[in-house]
Structure formats: C-alpha cells, structure tokens
Design a protein around this motif. Structure first.
Motif, PDB file in Angstrom:
ATOM      1  N   ILE A 117      31.743   4.726  -7.140  1.00  0.00           N
ATOM      2  CA  ILE A 117      30.872   5.895  -7.341  1.00  0.00           C
ATOM      3  C   ILE A 117      31.233   6.958  -6.307  1.00  0.00           C
ATOM      4  O   ILE A 117      31.833   6.646  -5.268  1.00  0.00           O
ATOM      5  N   GLY A 127      33.150   9.429  -4.273  1.00  0.00           N
ATOM      6  CA  GLY A 127      34.579   9.567  -4.026  1.00  0.00           C
ATOM      7  C   GLY A 127      35.397   8.391  -4.521  1.00  0.00           C
ATOM      8  O   GLY A 127      36.607   8.498  -4.693  1.00  0.00           O
ATOM      9  N   SER A 180      35.297   0.668  -3.320  1.00  0.00           N
ATOM     10  CA  SER A 180      34.212   1.095  -2.434  1.00  0.00           C
ATOM     11  C   SER A 180      34.703   1.055  -1.002  1.00  0.00           C
ATOM     12  O   SER A 180      35.064  -0.018  -0.503  1.00  0.00           O
ATOM     13  N   LYS A 181      34.711   2.201  -0.366  1.00  0.00           N
ATOM     14  CA  LYS A 181      35.165   2.250   1.022  1.00  0.00           C
ATOM     15  C   LYS A 181      34.352   1.275   1.878  1.00  0.00           C
ATOM     16  O   LYS A 181      34.903   0.479   2.618  1.00  0.00           O
ATOM     17  N   THR A 182      33.038   1.337   1.731  1.00  0.00           N
ATOM     18  CA  THR A 182      32.174   0.503   2.571  1.00  0.00           C
ATOM     19  C   THR A 182      31.980  -0.906   2.014  1.00  0.00           C
ATOM     20  O   THR A 182      31.644  -1.826   2.731  1.00  0.00           O
ATOM     21  N   THR A 184      27.744   0.237  -6.849  1.00  0.00           N
ATOM     22  CA  THR A 184      29.038  -0.396  -7.096  1.00  0.00           C
ATOM     23  C   THR A 184      28.932  -1.913  -7.036  1.00  0.00           C
ATOM     24  O   THR A 184      29.466  -2.623  -7.906  1.00  0.00           O
ATOM     25  N   GLY A 204      35.465   9.353   1.798  1.00  0.00           N
ATOM     26  CA  GLY A 204      35.352   8.951   0.396  1.00  0.00           C
ATOM     27  C   GLY A 204      35.828  10.026  -0.575  1.00  0.00           C
ATOM     28  O   GLY A 204      36.606   9.768  -1.494  1.00  0.00           O
ATOM     29  N   ARG A 205      35.377  11.255  -0.368  1.00  0.00           N
ATOM     30  CA  ARG A 205      35.710  12.321  -1.319  1.00  0.00           C
ATOM     31  C   ARG A 205      37.120  12.870  -1.121  1.00  0.00           C
ATOM     32  O   ARG A 205      37.528  13.797  -1.818  1.00  0.00           O
ATOM     33  N   GLN A 263      28.088  12.937   5.748  1.00  0.00           N
ATOM     34  CA  GLN A 263      27.241  13.131   4.567  1.00  0.00           C
ATOM     35  C   GLN A 263      25.891  12.452   4.790  1.00  0.00           C
ATOM     36  O   GLN A 263      25.463  11.633   4.001  1.00  0.00           O
ATOM     37  N   LYS A 299      18.805   6.756  -0.407  1.00  0.00           N
ATOM     38  CA  LYS A 299      19.256   5.356  -0.528  1.00  0.00           C
ATOM     39  C   LYS A 299      18.228   4.422   0.091  1.00  0.00           C
ATOM     40  O   LYS A 299      17.858   3.398  -0.488  1.00  0.00           O
TER      41      LYS A 299
HETATM   42  O1  LIG Z   1      33.159   4.196  -1.450  1.00  0.00           O
HETATM   43  P1  LIG Z   1      31.760   3.870  -1.119  1.00  0.00           P
HETATM   44  O2  LIG Z   1      31.605   3.350   0.274  1.00  0.00           O
HETATM   45  O3  LIG Z   1      31.176   2.922  -2.125  1.00  0.00           O
HETATM   46  O4  LIG Z   1      30.927   5.196  -1.167  1.00  0.00           O
HETATM   47  C1  LIG Z   1      30.787   5.928  -2.346  1.00  0.00           C
HETATM   48  C2  LIG Z   1      30.265   7.296  -2.100  1.00  0.00           C
HETATM   49  O5  LIG Z   1      29.007   7.238  -1.477  1.00  0.00           O
HETATM   50  C3  LIG Z   1      28.880   8.280  -0.519  1.00  0.00           C
HETATM   51  O6  LIG Z   1      28.935   7.707   0.733  1.00  0.00           O
HETATM   52  C4  LIG Z   1      27.612   9.045  -0.672  1.00  0.00           C
HETATM   53  O7  LIG Z   1      26.560   8.238  -1.004  1.00  0.00           O
HETATM   54  C5  LIG Z   1      30.088   9.158  -0.766  1.00  0.00           C
HETATM   55  O8  LIG Z   1      30.422   9.914   0.318  1.00  0.00           O
HETATM   56  C6  LIG Z   1      31.094   8.153  -1.185  1.00  0.00           C
HETATM   57  O9  LIG Z   1      32.179   8.763  -1.802  1.00  0.00           O
END
Ligand SMILES: O=P(O)(O)OC[C@H]1O[C@](O)(CO)[C@@H](O)[C@@H]1O
Length: 535
Positions: free
Chosen positions: A142, A144, A194-196, A202, A253-254, A492, A499
């Motif tokens: 979702i 980025g 998902s970066k995080t 996700t 992310g973006r 951001q 959230k």
């Molecule tokens: O790649 P992630 O960690 O799932 O984050 C998805 C998106 O959520 C955000 O952190 C905003 O909620 C964005 O900046 C990022 O692209």
C-alpha cells in the motif's frame, strides 16, 4: 524575497498572460529541454523579473547545498535521522555513495542482480509454481509499496511481456477477494511489499492470500516473495531468504519503485526494460545535479509550483496526462507530493512562514475534459494545469487517434490561455439568431475568462527510459519545493494518528470495549455499524 514575490504576484493579477507573448520568443525563453523532453511554462503569468526572483529564491534557500547533501548521503531526513538516497538505486554506473562512511553501492548492485536473476528465472519458467510456470503475480502493498509499481506497470503496458501483474492494496476485503478470485494459486506468485513489514493493511491481505494459497498448494510459502527493509519480520513470516529482497531505511516508501519494491515491474517488463527505467531516472539525477537552475527541469517545475501555490495562492494543481497508460500517475503524484510536502512546521519545529503543499489531483485527458474541465475553464477557482503528452503513441495503426489526443491536449492549454471574451460570445449568439436580453444572457454563459495558467511536459514517446525521467523529475521537484519551504519532505508523521485510532477502535467495534472517551459522533457511528450488520 517572499515580499518581493508577493508584490510581483499582485502585479500579475491584472495582467494577461497572452500579452507576455508579445515580447521576444517567449515560448523559447520560458521553456527548457532535457533528454528529448520539452518543459513549456510559457503559458504562466511569469515574466522575466519574476523568473529572476524565483531563481534567486531557490539560490537563497540553499537548494544547491541541500541537493549535494542529499545525494552524498547526509541525513537530511532529520526527524527520522535518515539519509535520503533513492538516487543510489538508479546510480547504475556512478561512483560510490556513502552512508555513515560505508559505500552502499555494492549492496544496491547485488540486490539488483538478485532481482534480475529471479526475474529471469521466473519469466523463463526456471522458477515455477506448484502447478506450472508462473502466470500471475500479485503485489500486496500500500502507499509507496503499491502506487509506484502499479503506476509503472500500467504506464509500460506495451513493454509487458512477462506474467500478468495484479495489485492489492486496500484493507477492504473486496480488493483481495476480487483479485484472487480470478487467479489460479498453483501458478501465482504473491509478493508482500512492505518496507516496515508491519503495515496492517498489507499484513492482513498477505494472511488472506496465504490462506487462499494454502487451500490449493502443498507449500504456500514457496510461492511468496517479500520486499522489505525488515528482514527479521520477513523471516518470522516464513518467507525464504532467497526470495526476500531488502533495502535500507534511506529509501523512503514513496521513492522506492526504483529498487526491490519495483520487482513486479521488473517481472512484467523484464530486467532490460527495468534497467532502462533506472537509466532514465539516473539521467534526470545528473541533469538535476549539473544543469544551471535556469535550465534545470526539476527546479523550474518547482518554481512554477511555488509561484502558483505559495505566491498566487491557488490551492490545487491538476496533473493531466494525455496518455491513457499514465492513468495512475495523478494518484502516484498525490502521495509523492502531498505526503512529502503536506506539512505545517519547518525542519526546526516552528510553524511555516508560508503555506505548503497544494492539493494535487487529476485524471488522464481526454476523460477529464468530459468531467471536471468545466470548472477548470469557467469555475471561480484558478487551477494551474500540468499537461503531459507524448508525440508518438505505441499503436502505429491508430496514429490518427493519437493525433486527435495531442490536438485535444494542445487545445486545452490554448483555451485556458485565450479564453473567449464576451464580445466573441455575443457574436456567436447573434449568429444563432438571438437578440436583445436573451442574446446577452446566453452570451454570458459562453464566456471563458481565459488567462488561466498551464504547463506542458512534452516527450517523444512513453518508453521505460522516459517514464524514469518523468518520475525522477517529479521527485526532485518535490525536493526543491521542500527546501524552499524549509520542511522535511521525507517523513510522514501525519499518517500516524489515524493508524493508532483505527487499532484502538477495532475492539470497540467488536464490542469488547465500550465507547467511553469517544466523541459523540464516533460513538454514534460505532453504534450504527454494530446495529447494521458489522461482523
Ligand atoms: O511499505 P510500508 O512500510 O508497508 O508502508 C506503506 C506506506 O505507508 C506509509 O508509511 C504511510 O502510511 C507510506 O509512507 C508508505 O509508503
């Protein structure tokens, strides 16, 4: 500086943009080219003096120093203590890029090589599903981790010769349901992007996809890949390391489509075209770094943006690609620009001196013409329009349609510039046989005020390389605007509160907790949902 610009803005209010074309070759002076692209900003109310003032603004804001700091790995994302180095992901043949003294390029190249090996294996059938070669790829992510690949896969449709790519982003079960319903799990690869690796949308969709896969294949995990900077979490989730493509926290992310988050794009178009996309981005980086501000596309795009939003106070800007395949570019740019620069405090935490961040919106032309262009042409608000258009389409047999598309694009910016004065509208009505009060009344509805600003980014053809240039152009535009406004474009925090509250509301909606402490409206909405079938 701002006072000077405000004075210039006030002077411009009563001036016709068209009158500026009377002096010299304005179309040549108020445009710039790079990489075969033409950025025309002559249809704006910027004159020589204003341009000089805007360029001074960029100089005095320290754009050049900040740019060097960003590209050399300094931690310019100060609120998160991170470097900002998406440019390293496309630094294909460049030198070392250091973060904390360590060159990150060997790892970037190694990851790109691994992605390419995987893409080649999958596209050739060497990596297969449990029911045969992979026919479909589902990218679950979702923001980025979705918008970049979904935008680029659509944009490069004519270059897609790999598996079909699908995208699931919304936590609304309808999204994942509708995508998976049409697919065969035995020949599908699911990418969890998902970066995080903690994003609730996700991870929830990924669980749903895993259950779907487990119903039909013996080893569902074998058909999952992960794109993340959180390796512990990908391991805990059970995705084999060989299919985990990692990246560092200096990729926002973006800004992440250039690396592992772009895997679905690479699978769709193949490694060579993905590299061409990176090459385009890298070429724009070089241009941004080396060209004088007066001919520097990202700087110019940013200064036009500052002029319209911060100086003239136009609250939105429309991105209008005359290219159906750039359907998702406006959504992509909404995140890029609004998540980056939609802030109210400066880097040091003090309130901003100037308002920041216009609302970015848009749709491809010509569809928009039959929807919201009414307001753009005759509404009471001025909406600066950013047109994008290619000289050549990908369908030679339909060249006449492409010509019509281009004619529409050029006609729109011309109409915005010229408008139609009352006198002309009266003549039109007289030709229709109207007279007197009725002629006057009808004529007034047919007046176009004109004098409405637009820019046009023209490019030869939407190839992977050109797409790379366009995306990098907008990234650097955001950077320049952010520096001028004095904000951190790379955090951001504004997405966090919602959230947290959503997580806290889940047990309330389940009836495990009451609505004590909630405002009356939220409590009433919870009650409505519970009374009307919420599961
Ligand atoms: O790649 P992630 O960690 O799932 O984050 C998805 C998106 O959520 C955000 O952190 C905003 O909620 C964005 O900046 C990022 O692209």
């Amino acid at each position: 500086m701002w006072d000077d610009l405000k004075r210039r803005g006030a002077a411009a209010e009563g001036r016709e943009i068209l009158s500026l074309f009377e002096e010299g070759d304005r179309a040549a002076s108020f445009s710039a080219t790079f990489g075969g692209m033409l950025f025309d900003y002559s249809k704006t109310n910027i004159d020589d003096g204003t341009m000089a003032a805007l360029l001074r603004l960029a100089e005095e804001a320290g754009v050049a120093d900040r740019r060097a700091a960003m590209m050399s790995g300094e931690k310019i994302n100060e609120t998160e203590g991170r470097a900002v180095l998406h440019t390293a992901l496309r630094n294909l043949d460049g030198g070392p890029v250091r973060v904390d003294g360590r060159d990150v390029m060997p790892e970037v190249r190694a990851t790109l090589d691994r992605m390419e090996d995987f893409a080649r294996a999958l596209r050739s059938g060497g990596f297969a599903g449990q029911g045969g070669p992979i026919t479909d790829v589902v990218n679950i992510g979702i923001g980025g981790s979705d918008l970049g690949p979904v935008m680029a896969v659509q944009a490069l449709g004519p270059y897609c010769d790999g598996p079909r790519c699908h995208f699931v982003s919304n936590v609304d079960g309808a999204h994942v349901h509708d995508v998976l319903e049409r697919l065969d799990p035995t020949t599908t690869l699911v990418i969890v992007a998902s970066k995080t690796f903690t994003t609730i949308e996700t991870m929830t969709n990924a669980e749903t996809a895993r259950a779907w896969m487990a119903d039909r294949v013996r080893d569902p995990g074998a058909q999952f890949a992960a794109l993340s900077s959180n390796r512990d979490a990908t391991a805990a989730w059970g995705i084999d390391e060989s299919r985990v493509f990692g990246f560092e926290d200096w990729v926002g992310g973006r800004y992440s489509v250039w690396g592992p988050i772009g895997l679905s794009l690479m699978l769709a178009v193949g490694p060579e075209d993905f590299r061409a996309f990176l090459r385009g981005g890298q070429a724009m980086d070089r241009h941004f770094r080396e060209a004088a501000f007066a001919g520097n596309l990202p700087v110019l795009l940013a200064l036009v943006g500052i002029w319209h939003n911060q100086v003239l106070g136009y609250p939105t800007r429309a991105v209008l690609p005359y290219e159906q395949r750039l359907l998702r570019l406006p959504a992509y740019l909404q995140q890029l620009e609004m998540e980056s620069n939609g802030k109210s405090v400066a880097m040091d935490g003090t309130p901003l001196e100037t308002p920041a961040g216009p609302v970015v919106w848009g749709e491809p032309g010509t569809n928009g013409q039959h929807a919201f262009y009414q307001l753009i042409h005759q509404g009471t608000q001025v909406v600066p329009c950013e047109f994008l258009v290619g000289a050549e389409g990908h369908e030679p047999a339909l060249a006449h349609q492409h010509r019509l598309l281009v004619a529409n694009c050029l006609a729109q910016s011309e109409a915005l510039l010229r408008g139609r004065p009352l006198g002309q509208a009266r003549v039109l009505m007289a030709e229709k046989g109207l007279e007197g009060d009725e002629l006057e009344r009808q004529a007034r509805h047919r007046v176009f005020p004109g004098n409405r600003p637009s820019t046009t980014l023209a490019y030869p053809k939407l190839t992977p390389e050109v797409l790379g240039m366009i995306v990098a152009l907008y990234e650097h535009r955001v950077f320049v605007e952010g520096v001028i406004l004095g904000i951190n474009s790379y955090d951001q925090w504004g997405v966090e509160l919602g959230k947290e509250l959503a997580l806290a509301l889940d047990p309330v909606l389940q009836g495990q907790k009451d609505t004590a402490g909630k405002d009356g409206s939220t409590a009433a909405l919870v009650a409505y949902m519970r009374d009307h079938g919420l599961g």
